[in-house]
Design a protein around this motif. Structure first.
Motif, PDB file in Angstrom:
ATOM      1  N   ALA A 149     -13.264 -16.511  -0.779  1.00  0.00           N
ATOM      2  CA  ALA A 149     -13.860 -15.176  -0.901  1.00  0.00           C
ATOM      3  C   ALA A 149     -13.311 -14.241   0.174  1.00  0.00           C
ATOM      4  N   ILE A 150     -13.240 -14.735   1.384  1.00  0.00           N
ATOM      5  CA  ILE A 150     -12.788 -13.873   2.487  1.00  0.00           C
ATOM      6  C   ILE A 150     -11.297 -13.575   2.364  1.00  0.00           C
ATOM      7  N   THR A 151     -10.492 -14.626   2.174  1.00  0.00           N
ATOM      8  CA  THR A 151      -9.044 -14.429   2.263  1.00  0.00           C
ATOM      9  C   THR A 151      -8.489 -13.653   1.070  1.00  0.00           C
ATOM     10  N   SER A 152      -9.092 -13.807  -0.110  1.00  0.00           N
ATOM     11  CA  SER A 152      -8.528 -13.099  -1.258  1.00  0.00           C
ATOM     12  C   SER A 152      -8.767 -11.597  -1.119  1.00  0.00           C
ATOM     13  N   LEU A 153      -9.851 -11.208  -0.481  1.00  0.00           N
ATOM     14  CA  LEU A 153     -10.084  -9.778  -0.255  1.00  0.00           C
ATOM     15  C   LEU A 153      -9.289  -9.281   0.952  1.00  0.00           C
ATOM     16  N   ALA A 154      -9.318 -10.086   2.025  1.00  0.00           N
ATOM     17  CA  ALA A 154      -8.630  -9.661   3.247  1.00  0.00           C
ATOM     18  C   ALA A 154      -7.115  -9.631   3.027  1.00  0.00           C
ATOM     19  N   GLY A 155      -6.599 -10.643   2.332  1.00  0.00           N
ATOM     20  CA  GLY A 155      -5.160 -10.698   2.068  1.00  0.00           C
ATOM     21  C   GLY A 155      -4.713  -9.493   1.258  1.00  0.00           C
ATOM     22  N   TYR A 156      -5.516  -9.113   0.271  1.00  0.00           N
ATOM     23  CA  TYR A 156      -5.198  -7.949  -0.550  1.00  0.00           C
ATOM     24  C   TYR A 156      -5.185  -6.680   0.304  1.00  0.00           C
ATOM     25  N   ALA A 157      -6.227  -6.560   1.116  1.00  0.00           N
ATOM     26  CA  ALA A 157      -6.334  -5.357   1.954  1.00  0.00           C
ATOM     27  C   ALA A 157      -5.140  -5.251   2.890  1.00  0.00           C
ATOM     28  N   ILE A 158      -4.780  -6.376   3.509  1.00  0.00           N
ATOM     29  CA  ILE A 158      -3.680  -6.327   4.472  1.00  0.00           C
ATOM     30  C   ILE A 158      -2.360  -6.086   3.763  1.00  0.00           C
ATOM     31  N   SER A 159      -2.230  -6.605   2.568  1.00  0.00           N
ATOM     32  CA  SER A 159      -0.987  -6.427   1.821  1.00  0.00           C
ATOM     33  C   SER A 159      -0.854  -5.008   1.276  1.00  0.00           C
ATOM     34  N   ARG A 160      -1.962  -4.443   0.782  1.00  0.00           N
ATOM     35  CA  ARG A 160      -1.863  -3.194   0.019  1.00  0.00           C
ATOM     36  C   ARG A 160      -2.266  -1.937   0.757  1.00  0.00           C
ATOM     37  N   PHE A 161      -3.134  -2.057   1.736  1.00  0.00           N
ATOM     38  CA  PHE A 161      -3.625  -0.833   2.368  1.00  0.00           C
ATOM     39  C   PHE A 161      -2.907  -0.567   3.678  1.00  0.00           C
ATOM     40  N   GLU A 162      -2.675   0.703   3.927  1.00  0.00           N
ATOM     41  CA  GLU A 162      -2.175   1.120   5.224  1.00  0.00           C
ATOM     42  C   GLU A 162      -3.390   1.526   6.036  1.00  0.00           C
ATOM     43  N   PHE A 163      -3.580   0.914   7.174  1.00  0.00           N
ATOM     44  CA  PHE A 163      -4.673   1.380   8.034  1.00  0.00           C
ATOM     45  C   PHE A 163      -4.286   1.158   9.485  1.00  0.00           C
TER      46      PHE A 163
ATOM     47  N   GLU B  20     -10.617 -21.015   9.732  1.00  0.00           N
ATOM     48  CA  GLU B  20      -9.531 -21.249   8.763  1.00  0.00           C
ATOM     49  C   GLU B  20      -9.001 -19.941   8.159  1.00  0.00           C
ATOM     50  N   SER B  21      -9.895 -18.973   7.977  1.00  0.00           N
ATOM     51  CA  SER B  21      -9.542 -17.778   7.196  1.00  0.00           C
ATOM     52  C   SER B  21      -8.309 -17.017   7.674  1.00  0.00           C
ATOM     53  N   PRO B  22      -8.144 -16.755   8.958  1.00  0.00           N
ATOM     54  CA  PRO B  22      -7.015 -15.912   9.342  1.00  0.00           C
ATOM     55  C   PRO B  22      -5.676 -16.421   8.823  1.00  0.00           C
ATOM     56  N   MET B  23      -5.431 -17.715   8.968  1.00  0.00           N
ATOM     57  CA  MET B  23      -4.128 -18.243   8.552  1.00  0.00           C
ATOM     58  C   MET B  23      -3.947 -18.140   7.039  1.00  0.00           C
ATOM     59  N   TYR B  24      -5.023 -18.421   6.301  1.00  0.00           N
ATOM     60  CA  TYR B  24      -4.907 -18.340   4.832  1.00  0.00           C
ATOM     61  C   TYR B  24      -4.794 -16.893   4.367  1.00  0.00           C
ATOM     62  N   THR B  25      -5.389 -15.989   5.138  1.00  0.00           N
ATOM     63  CA  THR B  25      -5.214 -14.571   4.816  1.00  0.00           C
ATOM     64  C   THR B  25      -3.736 -14.216   4.897  1.00  0.00           C
ATOM     65  N   TRP B  26      -3.112 -14.692   5.930  1.00  0.00           N
ATOM     66  CA  TRP B  26      -1.667 -14.510   6.085  1.00  0.00           C
ATOM     67  C   TRP B  26      -0.921 -15.051   4.869  1.00  0.00           C
ATOM     68  N   MET B  27      -1.313 -16.262   4.511  1.00  0.00           N
ATOM     69  CA  MET B  27      -0.633 -16.928   3.397  1.00  0.00           C
ATOM     70  C   MET B  27      -0.812 -16.124   2.112  1.00  0.00           C
ATOM     71  N   LEU B  28      -2.045 -15.700   1.852  1.00  0.00           N
ATOM     72  CA  LEU B  28      -2.296 -14.953   0.612  1.00  0.00           C
ATOM     73  C   LEU B  28      -1.654 -13.573   0.643  1.00  0.00           C
ATOM     74  N   LYS B  29      -1.537 -13.004   1.822  1.00  0.00           N
ATOM     75  CA  LYS B  29      -0.861 -11.715   1.926  1.00  0.00           C
ATOM     76  C   LYS B  29       0.530 -11.814   1.308  1.00  0.00           C
TER      77      LYS B  29
END
Lengths: 298, 374
Positions: free
Chosen positions: A104-118, A171-180
């Motif tokens: 739940a966390i990484t699929s949203l966070a990965g998307y945000a980091i990949s797609r949004f400029e902030f 665990e989430s930060p690394m998987y966020t990277w991966m999903l990004k």
């Protein structure tokens, strides 16, 4: 000019080279595998042996090592746990809970980091790697303090829940990277098409982007599940109530003193502990192996 | 039906200006092509019309209503992308039905509409396939169907033909044009291919580095390019450009091209003097407007003499036969000039020919501003 005899010689030479090359490559691959195969082999052989063995050949084949499936688990003659199954339940809760939360966390966070400029996007990405390289042990005391303060330490199920949250957090930060990486590989045009077709940003994410990165989600789920299934340190530190012990904790308890160790039971116990990991991996390895998205354009 | 107006439209990405102060009006039911080389801002313009990009400055109007704050999903535009952007995880049917499902239409109606549009585009038999199982042309049709099924007010097409092979492109060119005329949907078509723009569009807007160069009907663009860029971009092979300057000798005016001079009548000379910023000019002439003859024809005189058609002797450098025509490459001074000659003339390399300059077909540009002066 090369004669026919010359060609034959060259071909012969090339064949020998190929053979030697293969022998070298396979030796390099196989040698490190030997201890691993020996370990697993012993585990399986011992689990079905009636006596303690020190080879890969099982002796006095029996199923009695699996006695704990139907009764209490003994340690040096005294029952240590009333039953095996609560341990399984707790471990499953921990593993599945971690998986759900992480996905739940990484699929949203990965998307945000990949797609949004902030603002702070790049520092955030970099700090993920740095923070991940800090050993988790360092947080143990601080987390203990936090849990104690908010009253979650030593509270049975709630403590298991907090372990799930901590685990997911680690665990989430690394998987966020991966999903990004997966989100990056989804072409913008697909998302634009979805927006033009009538999606909101969230619907486009849910209906178009998420199905496309399914291999990534599968990979993250597997990793998160396995890491939750094998978690030891957090459980050992925070869970005090034996009712909420997990398999890893029980396993370590069963090996505390050499004189009491029942190798047959221990092997059987370990084998069952290994099983879900194996099954999970076999079912999903094709996603793990193809960690990229294919087939957009024809 | 909708009329689209772009007013001072500007889009910046960081320091890069993708579209700069674009003013354009697309009439109701019109087929407008945005033409330009890659990176000229045409796709960005289209994405702003679709509502995916927000303009940095300026506004987009649909029927004179500013739609800057309208999200893409409410603009009712149909869009076809260069890569088709079909959803790979959905079957063709679901791809086409996607916009309707989002509108929450009843299932029967969706099925009916999808079938209708699929039959219309002759892809009815492909509905059960996944996009990966389709050929380029089929994917293209599915993309068209998905854009059409929602009955859009505006049709946006971003290089829809550039991934097709040359033969299919010609077929689809005609079909899309027919489709647009039949449905009468206001259409904005982005392309870098001038042939596509010329053959399909009612009007063409030529863009270069985010700036509108000229917006006109195809014929006008071809016959009266506003500047050197448009002149060079429209037409194949491209227009020949020859550096020259305006000189006056014995009360007559000439264009001095270095190796030869062309006499020009006083009215043209006056125009040049009035419009040009300096004496440095560029003579533009299309390869098909330069007539090639083997001898000096009776209606022409040698360059520099008073005549509407003036000819210059030249030597053939390279020949490029095309079957129907032959492109003759010849050198005037150091400049390579391309000429399209009919197949009746089949000279060989090294042979001498006469190039006939017709004053009516010449374009004169200011070298500094690149604007047409005549």
């Amino acid at each position: 000019m090369i004669t026919a005899e010359g060609y034959r010689k060259l071909i012969w030479k090339a064949k020998i080279k190929w053979l030697i090359g293969n022998i070298i490559v396979y030796s390099i691959v196989c040698i490190p595998l030997v201890p691993i195969i020996l370990m697993y082999g012993w585990l399986i052989a011992q689990a079905f042996s009636g006596v303690c063995i020190s080879s890969l050949i099982p002796q006095k084949l029996t199923l009695k090592n699996f006695y704990f499936l139907t009764g209490p688990i003994y340690w040096g003659g005294t029952p240590l746990y009333k039953s095996y199954w609560p341990l399984v339940r707790n471990t499953l809760l921990l593993a599945l809970g971690t998986t759900g939360l992480v996905v739940a966390i990484t699929s949203l966070a990965g998307y945000a980091i990949s797609r949004f400029e902030f603002k702070g996007r790049d520092p955030l990405l970099k700090s993920v790697v740095v923070v991940h390289s800090i050993p988790g042990v360092l947080f143990l005391i601080a987390l203990m303090y936090i849990l104690n303060t908010i009253g979650l330490y030593g509270k049975g199920f709630l403590t298991l829940l907090s372990v799930i949250i901590i685990k997911a957090g680690l665990e989430s930060p690394m998987y966020t990277w991966m999903l990004k990486g997966f989100f990056d590989s989804v072409p913008w045009e697909l998302e634009w098409a979805a927006l033009v077709d009538g999606c909101s940003r969230f619907t486009a994410w849910r209906k178009v982007v998420m199905p496309l990165i399914f291999p990534g989600i599968a990979a993250v789920s597997i990793f998160a599940f396995l890491s939750g299934w094998g978690e030891y340190l957090l459980v050992l530190t925070y869970i005090t109530d034996r009712k909420w012990y997990t398999l890893s904790l029980a396993l370590s308890e069963l090996t505390y003193q050499f004189k009491h160790v029942d190798y047959g039971m221990l092997a059987a116990f370990s084998l069952l502990y290994l099983l879900p990991a194996m099954i999970f991996f076999l079912l999903t390895q094709k996603y793990l192996m193809t960690m990229r998205i294919v087939a957009y354009k024809g | 039906m909708v009329k689209v107006k772009l007013e001072h439209l500007t889009k910046r990405f960081g320091k890069v200006v993708a579209v700069n102060d674009l003013n354009l009006e697309i009439k109701d039911g019109e087929f407008m092509a945005l033409l330009g080389p890659s990176g000229c801002g045409k796709t960005t313009t289209m994405l702003m019309i679709a509502g995916i990009y927000k303009p940095t400055k300026g506004h987009v109007y649909f029927n004179d209503v500013c739609v800057d704050d309208l999200p893409p999903k409410d603009r009712n535009v149909g869009m076809v992308f260069q890569s088709y952007a079909l959803y790979p995880h959905m079957k063709v049917f679901d791809n086409i039905a996607f916009p309707l499902k989002l509108k929450k239409l009843p299932k029967d109606e969706i099925r009916e509409k999808v079938k209708k549009v699929a039959d219309f585009l002759e892809i009815g038999h492909l509905l059960d396939r996944k996009p990966a199982q389709l050929s380029g042309g089929q994917m293209q049709r599915v993309a068209l169907a998905r854009a059409l099924v929602k009955e859009p007010d505006i049709f946006l097409m971003d290089e829809p033909l550039s991934n097709l092979d040359a033969k299919l492109r010609v077929v689809m060119r005609a079909e899309i044009k027919r489709l647009q005329k039949r449905l009468g949907i206001t259409t904005i078509y982005v392309t870098h291919d001038q042939v596509e723009a010329m053959t399909m569009a009612d009007r063409i807007a030529v863009l270069r580095e985010g700036v509108l160069q000229q917006c006109a009907v195809p014929d006008e663009l071809y016959l009266k390019p506003r500047n050197m860029f448009v002149g060079g971009f429209i037409g194949s092979p491209p227009m020949n450009f020859l550096d020259c300057s305006l000189v006056e000798e014995n009360h007559e005016h000439y264009l001095d091209l270095g190796v030869f001079k062309l006499w020009i009548p006083p009215d043209i000379a006056d125009l040049i003097m009035k419009n040009a910023s300096g004496s440095e000019l560029v003579l533009g002439i299309r390869p098909e407007d330069l007539k090639v003859t083997l001898t000096l024809p009776p209606e022409a005189k040698e360059a520099g003499q008073k005549s509407k058609v003036q000819a210059i002797r030249s030597e053939i450098y390279v020949l490029e036969p095309l079957g129907k025509d032959v492109i003759i490459n010849t050198k005037l001074g150091d400049t390579l000039v391309k000429v399209v000659a009919p197949p009746t003339i089949r000279p060989s390399v090294g042979e001498t020919i006469w190039l006939n300059f017709d004053l009516d077909k010449m374009h004169v540009f200011d070298k500094k501003t690149e604007l047409a002066v005549v």
